[in-house]
Write an enzyme that holds these catalytic residues in place. Sequence first.
Site, PDB file in Angstrom:
ATOM      1  N   GLU A 134      44.074  43.453  41.514  1.00 36.78           N
ATOM      2  CA  GLU A 134      43.355  43.732  40.169  1.00 36.78           C
ATOM      3  C   GLU A 134      43.515  42.612  39.405  1.00 36.78           C
ATOM      4  O   GLU A 134      44.644  42.043  39.140  1.00 36.78           O
ATOM      5  CB  GLU A 134      43.589  44.903  39.659  1.00 36.78           C
ATOM      6  CG  GLU A 134      43.049  45.219  38.289  1.00 36.78           C
ATOM      7  CD  GLU A 134      43.488  46.334  37.517  1.00 36.78           C
ATOM      8  OE1 GLU A 134      44.786  46.432  37.578  1.00 36.78           O
ATOM      9  OE2 GLU A 134      43.106  47.114  36.950  1.00 36.78           O
ATOM     10  N   ASN A 144      35.809  45.516  35.039  1.00 35.91           N
ATOM     11  CA  ASN A 144      36.766  45.305  35.827  1.00 35.91           C
ATOM     12  C   ASN A 144      36.354  45.484  37.113  1.00 35.91           C
ATOM     13  O   ASN A 144      36.168  46.469  37.634  1.00 35.91           O
ATOM     14  CB  ASN A 144      38.010  46.224  35.305  1.00 35.91           C
ATOM     15  CG  ASN A 144      39.414  45.919  36.097  1.00 35.91           C
ATOM     16  OD1 ASN A 144      39.418  45.267  37.021  1.00 35.91           O
ATOM     17  ND2 ASN A 144      40.423  46.678  35.828  1.00 35.91           N
ATOM     18  N   LYS A 146      35.275  48.918  38.302  1.00 32.01           N
ATOM     19  CA  LYS A 146      36.404  49.969  38.291  1.00 32.01           C
ATOM     20  C   LYS A 146      35.841  51.305  37.243  1.00 32.01           C
ATOM     21  O   LYS A 146      35.233  50.936  36.287  1.00 32.01           O
ATOM     22  CB  LYS A 146      37.277  49.470  37.570  1.00 32.01           C
ATOM     23  CG  LYS A 146      38.728  50.349  37.355  1.00 32.01           C
ATOM     24  CD  LYS A 146      39.800  49.753  36.809  1.00 32.01           C
ATOM     25  CE  LYS A 146      41.095  50.586  36.597  1.00 32.01           C
ATOM     26  NZ  LYS A 146      42.151  49.616  36.198  1.00 32.01           N
ATOM     27  N   GLU A 154      42.342  48.474  28.371  1.00 26.80           N
ATOM     28  CA  GLU A 154      41.258  48.721  29.301  1.00 26.80           C
ATOM     29  C   GLU A 154      39.885  49.266  28.678  1.00 26.80           C
ATOM     30  O   GLU A 154      38.811  48.888  28.982  1.00 26.80           O
ATOM     31  CB  GLU A 154      41.590  49.207  30.737  1.00 26.80           C
ATOM     32  CG  GLU A 154      42.565  48.540  31.558  1.00 26.80           C
ATOM     33  CD  GLU A 154      42.528  48.648  32.788  1.00 26.80           C
ATOM     34  OE1 GLU A 154      41.427  48.839  33.444  1.00 26.80           O
ATOM     35  OE2 GLU A 154      43.580  48.968  33.509  1.00 26.80           O
ATOM     36  N   CYS A 167      43.182  49.989  40.876  1.00 28.25           N
ATOM     37  CA  CYS A 167      44.283  50.342  40.243  1.00 28.25           C
ATOM     38  C   CYS A 167      44.433  51.920  39.953  1.00 28.25           C
ATOM     39  O   CYS A 167      44.624  52.584  40.813  1.00 28.25           O
ATOM     40  CB  CYS A 167      44.645  49.629  39.016  1.00 28.25           C
ATOM     41  SG  CYS A 167      46.427  49.742  38.329  1.00 28.25           S
ATOM     42  N   ASN A 211      47.778  46.561  38.963  1.00 27.02           N
ATOM     43  CA  ASN A 211      48.832  45.942  38.035  1.00 27.02           C
ATOM     44  C   ASN A 211      49.378  47.312  37.371  1.00 27.02           C
ATOM     45  O   ASN A 211      48.696  47.995  36.511  1.00 27.02           O
ATOM     46  CB  ASN A 211      48.131  45.283  36.791  1.00 27.02           C
ATOM     47  CG  ASN A 211      47.495  43.736  37.264  1.00 27.02           C
ATOM     48  OD1 ASN A 211      48.292  42.729  36.975  1.00 27.02           O
ATOM     49  ND2 ASN A 211      46.501  43.744  37.799  1.00 27.02           N
TER      50      ASN A 211
HETATM   51  N1  CDT Z   1      45.545  48.621  35.633  1.00 29.51           N
HETATM   52  C1  CDT Z   1      45.881  49.896  35.704  1.00 29.51           C
HETATM   53  O1  CDT Z   1      44.815  50.655  35.966  1.00 29.51           O
HETATM   54  N2  CDT Z   1      47.200  50.517  35.582  1.00 29.51           N
HETATM   55  C2  CDT Z   1      47.258  51.838  35.458  1.00 29.51           C
HETATM   56  C3  CDT Z   1      48.498  52.127  34.291  1.00 29.51           C
HETATM   57  C4  CDT Z   1      48.333  53.384  33.768  1.00 29.51           C
HETATM   58  S1  CDT Z   1      49.358  53.421  32.206  1.00 29.51           S
HETATM   59  C5  CDT Z   1      47.999  53.427  31.343  1.00 29.51           C
HETATM   60  C6  CDT Z   1      47.754  52.415  36.668  1.00 29.51           C
HETATM   61  O2  CDT Z   1      47.256  53.688  36.967  1.00 29.51           O
HETATM   62  O3  CDT Z   1      48.517  52.105  37.264  1.00 29.51           O
END
Ligand code: CDT
Length: 339
Positions: free
Chosen positions: A47, A115, A132, A151, A182, A207
């Site tokens: 991502e 995204n 996304k 985000e 993600c 990420n």
């Molecule tokens: N990038 C992304 O979606 N990361 C989220 C972090 C969650 S914490 C707000 C994830 O679900 O891995």
Amino acid sequence: MPRILTVAAAQLGPIQKAEPRSDVVARMVRLMERAHKRGVELVVFPELALTTFFPRHYHEDIEEADHWFETEMPSPATAPLFDAAARFGIGFHLGYAEIAHQTDASGHPCKRRFNTSILVSPAGDVLLKYRKVHLPGHAEYAPLRKVQHLEKRYFEVGDLGFPVIRAPMGGLDGVNMGMLICNDRRWPEAWRVLGLQSVELVALGYNTPSLNMEAPRDDGVFEAHHLRVFHSHLSIQAGCYQNACFAVAAAKAGKEDGHELFGHSVIVNPQGEIIAVAASWDDELITADCNLDICSLGRTTVFAFDKHRRPETYGRITDQVGAVDPPVWRKDGNALPVR
Ligand code: CDT
């Protein structure tokens, strides 16, 4: 002849805030070279693969964040990736921040930010685009958080649904491919929408911070650090098993702008088994030969959707967003009739 596709998750080590796209793209091209030497036919990048995970940085004026976004694909900066794909005959998946110039309902030009991920053929054709849907975090600066996760500030909810395409890939005529980004991996609804389109391989970039960066709670409830990777793998393994598909999940890893991302990229088969896992926090290629024919096992037995699903009982899944409280049981008669 079994339908075998050789795939790679191309994990990226940290990308610091000041690192130019040209350096990142050069790293990605080196991973593609390595993939080619191993006979890989599809490479999945993470991502927001071209920059640091910028939603951790607050810009009051959203337009100030526009330099993190791509307005065209390919662009001069990303062209070397497309060139490498053509040179090596490799398809690839790329996650990036997208600005789409569109017109609004009244015909005025507008800028929309997503995204996004794309699936690209070796010839450079964009076979599929996904934006996304499940955007975690918050839209405003959160003073109690150790690290921002903006985000919801920088991106709109994706407007393309969860598409699947039968794509020419490797030596195969068609592979049913879809994408998640993600946080989407944690939502069974997203996997099932892909499963209902007979997806065989899900490309997924992420990420994810090693630590939960939400404000600390005062009730003693917490998320243990060692469970962060477990929850990621659990979600992907369950998604693959319950929808009889492979997933190639590529992470960003290591200390980025001082904040750790946990990596642990994986390739998972339709039985929910991890068949390859990354062990570093660096640029790392993990590969697997995926026999797509084994998707038919789950699909024709325990998860034969056409035989066993009961959508007439699943109304709440689409009618309702948040959870409601159940009725309270009473000895003299419940809210629900008991037959
Ligand atoms: N990038 C992304 O979606 N990361 C989220 C972090 C969650 S914490 C707000 C994830 O679900 O891995």
